[in-house]
Design an enzyme around this catalytic site. Structure first.
Site, PDB file in Angstrom:
ATOM      1  N   LYS A   9      -0.317  -1.486  -0.556  1.00  0.00           N
ATOM      2  CA  LYS A   9      -1.084  -1.538  -1.712  1.00  0.00           C
ATOM      3  C   LYS A   9      -0.454  -2.718  -2.486  1.00  0.00           C
ATOM      4  O   LYS A   9      -0.111  -3.533  -1.754  1.00  0.00           O
ATOM      5  CB  LYS A   9      -0.010  -0.720  -3.228  1.00  0.00           C
ATOM      6  CG  LYS A   9      -1.180   0.654  -3.139  1.00  0.00           C
ATOM      7  CD  LYS A   9       0.009   1.996  -3.459  1.00  0.00           C
ATOM      8  CE  LYS A   9      -0.581   2.456  -2.903  1.00  0.00           C
ATOM      9  NZ  LYS A   9       0.210   4.059  -3.580  1.00  0.00           N
ATOM     10  N   TYR A  49      -9.454   7.039  -6.326  1.00  0.00           N
ATOM     11  CA  TYR A  49      -7.841   7.382  -7.297  1.00  0.00           C
ATOM     12  C   TYR A  49      -8.492   8.683  -7.802  1.00  0.00           C
ATOM     13  O   TYR A  49      -7.598   9.417  -8.933  1.00  0.00           O
ATOM     14  CB  TYR A  49      -7.169   7.225  -8.489  1.00  0.00           C
ATOM     15  CG  TYR A  49      -5.538   6.699  -6.603  1.00  0.00           C
ATOM     16  CD1 TYR A  49      -5.217   7.632  -5.633  1.00  0.00           C
ATOM     17  CD2 TYR A  49      -5.807   5.690  -6.195  1.00  0.00           C
ATOM     18  CE1 TYR A  49      -4.235   7.012  -5.273  1.00  0.00           C
ATOM     19  CE2 TYR A  49      -4.353   4.615  -6.123  1.00  0.00           C
ATOM     20  CZ  TYR A  49      -4.007   5.340  -5.200  1.00  0.00           C
ATOM     21  OH  TYR A  49      -2.988   5.006  -4.397  1.00  0.00           O
ATOM     22  N   ASN A 112       5.081   2.509  -4.477  1.00  0.00           N
ATOM     23  CA  ASN A 112       5.846   2.941  -3.253  1.00  0.00           C
ATOM     24  C   ASN A 112       4.384   2.411  -1.831  1.00  0.00           C
ATOM     25  O   ASN A 112       4.752   2.902  -0.638  1.00  0.00           O
ATOM     26  CB  ASN A 112       5.214   4.105  -2.789  1.00  0.00           C
ATOM     27  CG  ASN A 112       4.125   5.033  -3.407  1.00  0.00           C
ATOM     28  OD1 ASN A 112       3.241   4.439  -3.356  1.00  0.00           O
ATOM     29  ND2 ASN A 112       3.613   5.894  -4.040  1.00  0.00           N
ATOM     30  N   HIS A 115      -0.654   3.245   0.952  1.00  0.00           N
ATOM     31  CA  HIS A 115      -1.783   4.675   0.911  1.00  0.00           C
ATOM     32  C   HIS A 115      -2.106   5.413   1.833  1.00  0.00           C
ATOM     33  O   HIS A 115      -2.273   3.851   2.772  1.00  0.00           O
ATOM     34  CB  HIS A 115      -3.080   4.545   0.028  1.00  0.00           C
ATOM     35  CG  HIS A 115      -4.010   5.555   0.044  1.00  0.00           C
ATOM     36  ND1 HIS A 115      -3.202   6.342  -0.405  1.00  0.00           N
ATOM     37  CD2 HIS A 115      -4.710   5.580   1.171  1.00  0.00           C
ATOM     38  CE1 HIS A 115      -4.844   7.220  -0.335  1.00  0.00           C
ATOM     39  NE2 HIS A 115      -5.123   6.750   0.709  1.00  0.00           N
ATOM     40  N   GLU A 126     -12.917   8.315   1.678  1.00  0.00           N
ATOM     41  CA  GLU A 126     -11.641   7.017   1.371  1.00  0.00           C
ATOM     42  C   GLU A 126     -13.253   5.776   2.624  1.00  0.00           C
ATOM     43  O   GLU A 126     -12.960   4.352   2.391  1.00  0.00           O
ATOM     44  CB  GLU A 126     -10.309   7.068   1.496  1.00  0.00           C
ATOM     45  CG  GLU A 126     -10.210   7.579   0.263  1.00  0.00           C
ATOM     46  CD  GLU A 126      -8.366   8.413   0.789  1.00  0.00           C
ATOM     47  OE1 GLU A 126      -8.339   8.837  -0.288  1.00  0.00           O
ATOM     48  OE2 GLU A 126      -7.568   8.057   1.977  1.00  0.00           O
TER      49      GLU A 126
END
Ligand code: DAT
Ligand code: MG
Length: 148
Positions: A9, A49, A112, A115, A126
């Site tokens: 990310k 998402y 965080n 992913h 994905e």
């Protein structure tokens, strides 16, 4: 062979953790089958998402994902989806075990750093979204040293 979608990310990229994260998947014995640095559009992040679109944190999550470039990857190997999730650690870094990526490098759930697909079916979806060109076609010569 199973494949998973892993994305570093924007905070992971900004914090200079790209090499460290790739290193962990490589050293484990998984094979890199796709890699790109990309800043995605809002609509693309919303699609990625889409299962979380009803959640109260969805807006903030999308803002975060589009806030800078991400590193999108395909990793391949035996049980790579489930094992990849173990390497990454629990969603909330406050609960991620030390030794996991989130346990070692993150503090808050909304930052965080990485992913990973949560199931073989979501990985397929994905990978199709992020890599419409498909995975790279190569075989690691390390295969017989990693698999019996
Ligand atoms: P994961 O990324 O571990 O698969 P998820 O798919 O449930 O977790 O959620 C996607 C991301 O959304 C997650 O990495 C961080 C954010 N998120 C999840 N739950 C959250 C919450 N309760 N508050 C804020 N952000 C959250
Ligand atoms: Mg998830």
């Amino acid at each position: 062979m199973e494949q998973t979608f892993i994305m570093i990310k924007p905070d992971g990229v900004q914090r200079g953790l790209v090499g460290e994260i790739i290193c962990r998947f490589e050293k484990k014995g998984f094979t890199l089958k796709g890699l790109k640095l990309q800043t995605v559009e809002r609509s693309f992040a919303e699609k990625h998402y889409e299962d979380l679109s009803k959640k109260p944190f969805f807006g903030g999550l999308v803002e975060y994902i589009i806030s800078g470039p991400v590193v999108a990857m395909i990793w391949e190997g035996k049980n790579v989806v489930a094992t990849g999730r173990k390497i990454i650690g629990a969603t909330n870094p406050a609960e991620s075990a030390p030794g996991t990526i989130r346990g070692d490098y993150a503090v808050e759930i909304g930052r965080n750093i990485i992913h990973g697909s949560d199931a073989v079916e979501s990985a397929r979806k994905e990978i199709g979204l992020w890599f419409p060109e498909g995975p790279a076609n190569w075989q690691s010569s390390l295969h017989p040293w990693i698999y019996e």
